[in-house]
Design a protein around this motif. Structure first.
Motif, PDB file in Angstrom:
ATOM      1  N   MET A   1       0.849  -1.169   0.000  1.00 26.70           N
ATOM      2  CA  MET A   1       0.000   0.000   0.000  1.00 26.70           C
ATOM      3  C   MET A   1       0.890   1.225   0.000  1.00 26.70           C
ATOM      4  O   MET A   1       1.805   1.346   0.802  1.00 26.70           O
ATOM      5  N   GLY A   2       0.577   2.154  -0.884  1.00 25.91           N
ATOM      6  CA  GLY A   2       1.367   3.371  -0.987  1.00 25.91           C
ATOM      7  C   GLY A   2       1.008   4.371   0.111  1.00 25.91           C
ATOM      8  O   GLY A   2       0.010   4.229   0.824  1.00 25.91           O
ATOM      9  N   LEU A   3       1.836   5.382   0.218  1.00 25.71           N
ATOM     10  CA  LEU A   3       1.637   6.406   1.239  1.00 25.71           C
ATOM     11  C   LEU A   3       0.328   7.164   1.023  1.00 25.71           C
ATOM     12  O   LEU A   3      -0.400   7.438   1.977  1.00 25.71           O
ATOM     13  N   LEU A   4       0.007   7.483  -0.214  1.00 26.86           N
ATOM     14  CA  LEU A   4      -1.235   8.197  -0.509  1.00 26.86           C
ATOM     15  C   LEU A   4      -2.443   7.340  -0.145  1.00 26.86           C
ATOM     16  O   LEU A   4      -3.397   7.830   0.456  1.00 26.86           O
ATOM     17  N   THR A   5      -2.403   6.077  -0.493  1.00 26.39           N
ATOM     18  CA  THR A   5      -3.504   5.174  -0.154  1.00 26.39           C
ATOM     19  C   THR A   5      -3.673   5.074   1.352  1.00 26.39           C
ATOM     20  O   THR A   5      -4.790   5.127   1.867  1.00 26.39           O
ATOM     21  N   ALA A   6      -2.564   4.948   2.066  1.00 29.60           N
ATOM     22  CA  ALA A   6      -2.626   4.873   3.525  1.00 29.60           C
ATOM     23  C   ALA A   6      -3.222   6.146   4.114  1.00 29.60           C
ATOM     24  O   ALA A   6      -4.057   6.094   5.018  1.00 29.60           O
ATOM     25  N   LEU A   8      -5.292   8.211   2.660  1.00 27.90           N
ATOM     26  CA  LEU A   8      -6.717   8.244   2.333  1.00 27.90           C
ATOM     27  C   LEU A   8      -7.518   7.300   3.224  1.00 27.90           C
ATOM     28  O   LEU A   8      -8.617   7.641   3.664  1.00 27.90           O
ATOM     29  N   VAL A   9      -6.971   6.135   3.498  1.00 22.26           N
ATOM     30  CA  VAL A   9      -7.657   5.166   4.363  1.00 22.26           C
ATOM     31  C   VAL A   9      -7.787   5.728   5.777  1.00 22.26           C
ATOM     32  O   VAL A   9      -8.866   5.697   6.380  1.00 22.26           O
ATOM     33  N   VAL A  10      -6.700   6.257   6.318  1.00 17.80           N
ATOM     34  CA  VAL A  10      -6.716   6.804   7.679  1.00 17.80           C
ATOM     35  C   VAL A  10      -7.636   8.018   7.753  1.00 17.80           C
ATOM     36  O   VAL A  10      -8.454   8.142   8.665  1.00 17.80           O
ATOM     37  N   GLY A  11      -7.541   8.915   6.776  1.00 17.45           N
ATOM     38  CA  GLY A  11      -8.414  10.087   6.750  1.00 17.45           C
ATOM     39  C   GLY A  11      -9.879   9.712   6.607  1.00 17.45           C
ATOM     40  O   GLY A  11     -10.746  10.296   7.257  1.00 17.45           O
ATOM     41  N   GLY A  12     -10.135   8.726   5.767  1.00 16.52           N
ATOM     42  CA  GLY A  12     -11.503   8.246   5.602  1.00 16.52           C
ATOM     43  C   GLY A  12     -12.046   7.616   6.868  1.00 16.52           C
ATOM     44  O   GLY A  12     -13.218   7.798   7.207  1.00 16.52           O
ATOM     45  N   ALA A  82     -12.402  10.819  16.086  1.00 17.86           N
ATOM     46  CA  ALA A  82     -11.610  10.832  14.846  1.00 17.86           C
ATOM     47  C   ALA A  82     -10.342  10.003  14.999  1.00 17.86           C
ATOM     48  O   ALA A  82      -9.974   9.234  14.098  1.00 17.86           O
ATOM     49  N   SER A  83      -9.682  10.123  16.129  1.00 13.66           N
ATOM     50  CA  SER A  83      -8.457   9.364  16.382  1.00 13.66           C
ATOM     51  C   SER A  83      -8.746   7.863  16.408  1.00 13.66           C
ATOM     52  O   SER A  83      -7.997   7.065  15.841  1.00 13.66           O
ATOM     53  N   THR A  84      -9.829   7.492  17.065  1.00 14.36           N
ATOM     54  CA  THR A  84     -10.209   6.080  17.130  1.00 14.36           C
ATOM     55  C   THR A  84     -10.554   5.541  15.745  1.00 14.36           C
ATOM     56  O   THR A  84     -10.142   4.433  15.378  1.00 14.36           O
ATOM     57  N   GLY A  85     -11.298   6.326  14.969  1.00 16.13           N
ATOM     58  CA  GLY A  85     -11.651   5.904  13.612  1.00 16.13           C
ATOM     59  C   GLY A  85     -10.430   5.752  12.724  1.00 16.13           C
ATOM     60  O   GLY A  85     -10.320   4.803  11.946  1.00 16.13           O
ATOM     61  N   ALA A  86      -9.501   6.688  12.847  1.00 13.69           N
ATOM     62  CA  ALA A  86      -8.265   6.608  12.061  1.00 13.69           C
ATOM     63  C   ALA A  86      -7.451   5.381  12.450  1.00 13.69           C
ATOM     64  O   ALA A  86      -6.920   4.673  11.589  1.00 13.69           O
ATOM     65  N   ALA A  93      -6.500  -1.739   7.383  1.00 13.36           N
ATOM     66  CA  ALA A  93      -5.673  -1.667   6.169  1.00 13.36           C
ATOM     67  C   ALA A  93      -4.409  -2.499   6.332  1.00 13.36           C
ATOM     68  O   ALA A  93      -3.998  -3.201   5.408  1.00 13.36           O
ATOM     69  N   TRP A  94      -3.795  -2.437   7.503  1.00 10.62           N
ATOM     70  CA  TRP A  94      -2.589  -3.211   7.771  1.00 10.62           C
ATOM     71  C   TRP A  94      -2.890  -4.700   7.708  1.00 10.62           C
ATOM     72  O   TRP A  94      -2.143  -5.474   7.093  1.00 10.62           O
TER      73      TRP A  94
END
Length: 99
Positions: A1-6, A8-12, A82-86, A93-94
């Motif tokens: 997984m690339g940095l951008l994908t990571a 986006l996943v965390v932000g989402g 937000a922190s918990t969701g991220a 993702a991991w």
């Protein structure tokens, strides 16, 4: 997984948790009008009252959730959600990357 994908996943995950929190509170029965009769929140309130001699203690889980359901999340609570969701999104993702 690339940095951008990571990112986006965390932000989402963070954004999704912040959006979902009020909905989850409402579905559980913590509403602006009070605790909904027959809901999960009503069961929690009943158990808390029985355990506390007939009243729900200020600062208890039920009291905090009802305050959030009635008035919305505070800035600190929004940051915590937000922190918990991220964190949850990053963990999923991991784990998905391991498969």
């Amino acid at each position: 997984m690339g940095l951008l994908t990571a990112a986006l996943v965390v932000g989402g995950g963070a954004a999704g948790a912040v959006v979902a929190a009020p909905v989850v509170l409402w579905v559980a029965g913590f509403t602006a009008a009070g605790i909904t009769v027959g809901s999960y929140a009503a069961g929690m309130m009943s158990a808390a009252a029985v355990a506390n001699g007939g009243a729900v203690a200020a600062g208890s889980t039920v009291a905090v959730l009802q305050a959030a359901g009635a008035a919305g999340l505070s800035t600190a609570a929004t940051a915590a959600v937000a922190s918990t969701g991220a964190s949850a999104a990053a963990t999923v993702a991991w784990l998905a990357a391991l498969i």
